[in-house]
Design a protein around this motif. Structure first.
Motif, PDB file in Angstrom:
ATOM      1  N   LEU A  36      45.390  28.012  50.059  1.00 53.67           N
ATOM      2  CA  LEU A  36      45.101  26.575  49.945  1.00 53.67           C
ATOM      3  C   LEU A  36      43.664  26.394  49.495  1.00 53.67           C
ATOM      4  O   LEU A  36      42.746  26.872  50.164  1.00 53.67           O
ATOM      5  N   LEU A  37      43.482  25.723  48.398  1.00 52.95           N
ATOM      6  CA  LEU A  37      42.132  25.410  47.931  1.00 52.95           C
ATOM      7  C   LEU A  37      41.920  23.905  48.013  1.00 52.95           C
ATOM      8  O   LEU A  37      42.877  23.139  48.101  1.00 52.95           O
ATOM      9  N   GLU A 151      39.257  29.690  56.414  1.00 52.54           N
ATOM     10  CA  GLU A 151      38.028  30.336  55.934  1.00 52.54           C
ATOM     11  C   GLU A 151      37.780  31.715  56.567  1.00 52.54           C
ATOM     12  O   GLU A 151      36.760  31.943  57.213  1.00 52.54           O
ATOM     13  N   PRO A 152      38.707  32.644  56.364  1.00 56.08           N
ATOM     14  CA  PRO A 152      38.561  33.962  56.996  1.00 56.08           C
ATOM     15  C   PRO A 152      37.465  34.829  56.373  1.00 56.08           C
ATOM     16  O   PRO A 152      36.998  35.768  57.007  1.00 56.08           O
ATOM     17  N   MET A 157      30.761  40.557  55.255  1.00 58.88           N
ATOM     18  CA  MET A 157      30.094  41.248  54.142  1.00 58.88           C
ATOM     19  C   MET A 157      31.128  41.794  53.135  1.00 58.88           C
ATOM     20  O   MET A 157      32.286  42.065  53.498  1.00 58.88           O
ATOM     21  N   PRO A 158      30.709  41.944  51.872  1.00 52.76           N
ATOM     22  CA  PRO A 158      31.660  42.301  50.801  1.00 52.76           C
ATOM     23  C   PRO A 158      32.503  43.546  51.079  1.00 52.76           C
ATOM     24  O   PRO A 158      33.711  43.551  50.790  1.00 52.76           O
ATOM     25  N   LEU A 159      31.901  44.595  51.649  1.00 50.62           N
ATOM     26  CA  LEU A 159      32.682  45.821  51.917  1.00 50.62           C
ATOM     27  C   LEU A 159      33.830  45.530  52.881  1.00 50.62           C
ATOM     28  O   LEU A 159      34.947  46.035  52.700  1.00 50.62           O
ATOM     29  N   ASN A 183      35.745  30.670  49.074  1.00 54.07           N
ATOM     30  CA  ASN A 183      35.583  31.843  48.210  1.00 54.07           C
ATOM     31  C   ASN A 183      36.887  32.021  47.429  1.00 54.07           C
ATOM     32  O   ASN A 183      37.721  32.859  47.743  1.00 54.07           O
ATOM     33  N   TYR A 184      37.031  31.212  46.389  1.00 54.26           N
ATOM     34  CA  TYR A 184      38.343  31.108  45.741  1.00 54.26           C
ATOM     35  C   TYR A 184      38.773  32.397  45.059  1.00 54.26           C
ATOM     36  O   TYR A 184      39.961  32.681  44.924  1.00 54.26           O
ATOM     37  N   ARG A 185      37.792  33.211  44.641  1.00 53.85           N
ATOM     38  CA  ARG A 185      38.169  34.467  43.974  1.00 53.85           C
ATOM     39  C   ARG A 185      38.912  35.392  44.950  1.00 53.85           C
ATOM     40  O   ARG A 185      39.936  35.981  44.599  1.00 53.85           O
TER      41      ARG A 185
END
Lengths: 222, 100
Positions: A36-37, A151-152, A157-159, A183-185
């Motif tokens: 869901l965006l 919003e999980p 952090m990215p890793l 963070n839609y990507r």
């Protein structure tokens, strides 16, 4: 794969004479991650909480496999929900919470070996990112048929996000999952179907260009 | 029917928010010891119970999702909280009556 569905139908919600949701319908299906965006205030969290049964809305009918249910959150093993803000009690240790949610730590450590050191810590001693990650893991691995994640990816952090996306892809075979995130990507990476919340309605998104068409993105980066 | 896990969740909820209610209970115990003011005690407990409820749902509503995610119904959660709270008060009042 057996079908298992949680459906929230005709959700109407208005506050201070402003319509937030205008008869929107959403569903979670086992085997599918629904994304869901929507802009801030578009009603994403409201919709999830209406489906979860903790928010009183003007109208909403929730069904599981065709059976009408009330207060879906109170049905053992049915659905859990990650709110936007921290929800774990700061004075409890992770160990006690893990026991309470009865999750399989072997899965956690297979994806996140660096989390082993956290178990004896109190929630209040964890960093914001770790606390968020543990919150997502507890709900994702809990024995429920559906999980709603608001919003999980925030603060993580990215890793860890990369690992979390792998885990989400595995867990969707066991439960139906709905995710909202800005963070839609990341959301687009894991979602099998995507809806955009706009003007109190949900719009089915066929591909990235629809996000520009409906004004969620200004342009496509790539 | 409330299962063992839900009972543990209700107990954890009570412990987490018990400090203020125990302080009010001790104040009530003092009132009972000094003045035998049972009616006033009940009024104070009900009023402060409402205040605690209002404080939690206004400022700690996100934390309640911990208990909802353990599938504890709102009614059960608050019913359990006030049951324990009034049980503690009742126990103290009976003890005072016995001692006096």
């Amino acid at each position: 794969m057996s079908s298992d569905t949680l459906l929230a139908e005709n959700i109407f919600f208005s506050v201070a004479s402003k319509d937030i949701l205008k008869g929107v319908t959403t569903r979670a299906d086992k085997g599918i991650i629904t994304g869901l965006l929507g802009r801030n205030g578009s009603g994403k969290s409201t919709m999830l909480q209406a489906m979860y049964g903790t928010l009183k809305v003007q109208e909403c009918s929730v069904f599981t496999n065709g059976t009408l249910i009330n207060a879906s959150y109170a049905k053992a093993g049915l659905v859990n929900y990650l709110p936007q803000n921290s929800f774990l009690p700061v004075d409890l240790t992770l160990n006690s919470i893990v026991r309470q949610f009865a999750i399989d730590l072997a899965i956690v450590f297979a994806y996140f070996p660096d989390l082993k050191d956290d178990l004896n810590k109190k929630i209040g001693a964890l960093s914001g990112g770790k606390e968020r990650l543990w919150s997502v893991l507890l709900l994702l691995l809990a024995k429920t048929r559906f999980t709603l994640l608001d919003e999980p990816f925030t603060h993580i952090m990215p890793l860890h996000i990369d690992q979390l996306k792998l885990l989400l892809t595995e867990m969707k075979h066991k439960k139906g999952i709905i995710i909202t995130d800005h963070n839609y990507r990341h959301l687009l990476d894991v979602s099998d179907r995507v809806y955009l919340m706009k003007d109190g309605k949900s719009i089915y998104i066929r591909d990235y260009s629809d996000l520009v068409l409906h004004g969620y993105l200004r342009h496509l980066d790539e | 029917m409330v299962n063992r896990g839900q009972l543990k969740a209700i107990w954890a909820f009570y412990k987490h928010y018990s400090v203020s209610s125990i302080l009010f209970t001790l104040f009530c115990a003092w009132l009972f010891w000094e003045y035998d003011a049972l009616f006033q005690i009940m009024f104070i407990k009900l009023a402060t119970g409402w205040l605690i409820w209002y404080f939690i749902i206004s400022f700690h509503s996100q934390k309640l999702f911990y208990y909802y995610n353990l599938h504890v119904h709102k009614r059960t959660l608050w019913g359990g909280y006030f049951f324990i709270d009034f049980f503690v008060l009742f126990f103290i009042l009976v003890t005072i009556r016995f001692l006096k």
